[in-house]
Design a protein around this motif. Structure first.
Motif, short mmCIF file in Angstrom:
data_model
loop_
_atom_site.label_atom_id
_atom_site.label_comp_id
_atom_site.label_asym_id
_atom_site.label_seq_id
_atom_site.Cartn_x
_atom_site.Cartn_y
_atom_site.Cartn_z
N ASN A 1 0.81 -1.23 0.00
CA ASN A 1 0.00 0.00 0.00
C ASN A 1 0.84 1.28 0.00
N THR A 2 1.86 1.33 -0.82
CA THR A 2 2.76 2.49 -0.85
C THR A 2 2.30 3.56 -1.84
N ASP B 1 -0.23 5.55 -4.72
CA ASP B 1 -1.58 5.87 -5.18
C ASP B 1 -1.72 5.60 -6.68
N ARG C 1 0.24 -5.42 -4.82
CA ARG C 1 0.68 -5.37 -3.42
C ARG C 1 1.09 -3.95 -3.00
N LYS D 1 -1.98 1.29 -3.30
CA LYS D 1 -2.92 1.54 -2.21
C LYS D 1 -4.33 1.14 -2.63
N LYS D 2 -5.15 0.81 -1.65
CA LYS D 2 -6.55 0.50 -1.93
C LYS D 2 -7.17 1.71 -2.62
#
Length: 172
Positions: free
Chosen positions: A128-129, A131, A156, A159-160
């Motif tokens: 989640n690093t 955007d 991986r 980010k969500k």
């Protein structure tokens, strides 16, 4: 207001005139990045992917974001993106080639992109690093047995709710 692909292409062309790629050192020219060997062909291959990516970032409403160019080559394209988007996002480029990363650092350092070298299958970033991730004309250079790992790694480190733009030639 929507900018046409032609207008975006002209924007890249004008930027290129102000930021010439210069002489490509032999150790960089032998690497995978298309602009290293055939700059004109690069216009028809990778540049459209980066134009779509630029438009995606311009439309985004975030105040801060992290952006990765996975397979950045000489750093030319992500430097163009950063300058055109004009947002205070954090920009990173990563490539397996130490020669390309050294060239990117020397040629495009003024644009404020952080360039990293990494040649492993597992990317050196926590979950989640980022955007936004762009990867243009990289997947076709990944061994078939490693293609799933490549895509899973993008997922991986994204980010969500993040956006990944992946461009690859249509070769059957």
């Amino acid at each position: 207001m929507t900018t046409s692909l032609l207008q975006q292409g002209l924007e890249f062309y004008r930027w290129s005139l102000k930021n010439p790629i210069g002489d490509i050192p032999p150790d960089v020219a032998k690497e995978g990045a298309g602009e290293n060997r055939i700059p004109f062909m690069h216009l028809g291959n990778s540049v459209p992917v980066y134009l779509v990516f630029t438009d995606t970032l311009k439309r985004d409403k975030k105040v801060s974001a992290s952006v990765l160019d996975l397979g950045c080559g000489t750093g030319r394209n992500i430097s163009f993106v950063k300058e055109c988007v004009k947002k205070s996002y954090e920009y990173f480029g990563i490539d397996y080639s130490s020669a390309c990363v050294a060239y990117a650092q020397s040629q495009y350092h003024k644009h404020g992109v952080t360039f990293l070298q990494h040649d492993g299958k597992i990317l050196p970033f926590p979950m989640n690093t980022f955007d936004f991730i762009v990867s243009s004309h990289v997947l076709e250079h990944i061994a078939k047995k490693d293609a799933d790992t490549y895509v899973k790694e993008i997922y991986r480190i994204l980010k969500k709710g993040g956006i990944a733009v992946i461009g690859t030639p249509n070769r059957a």
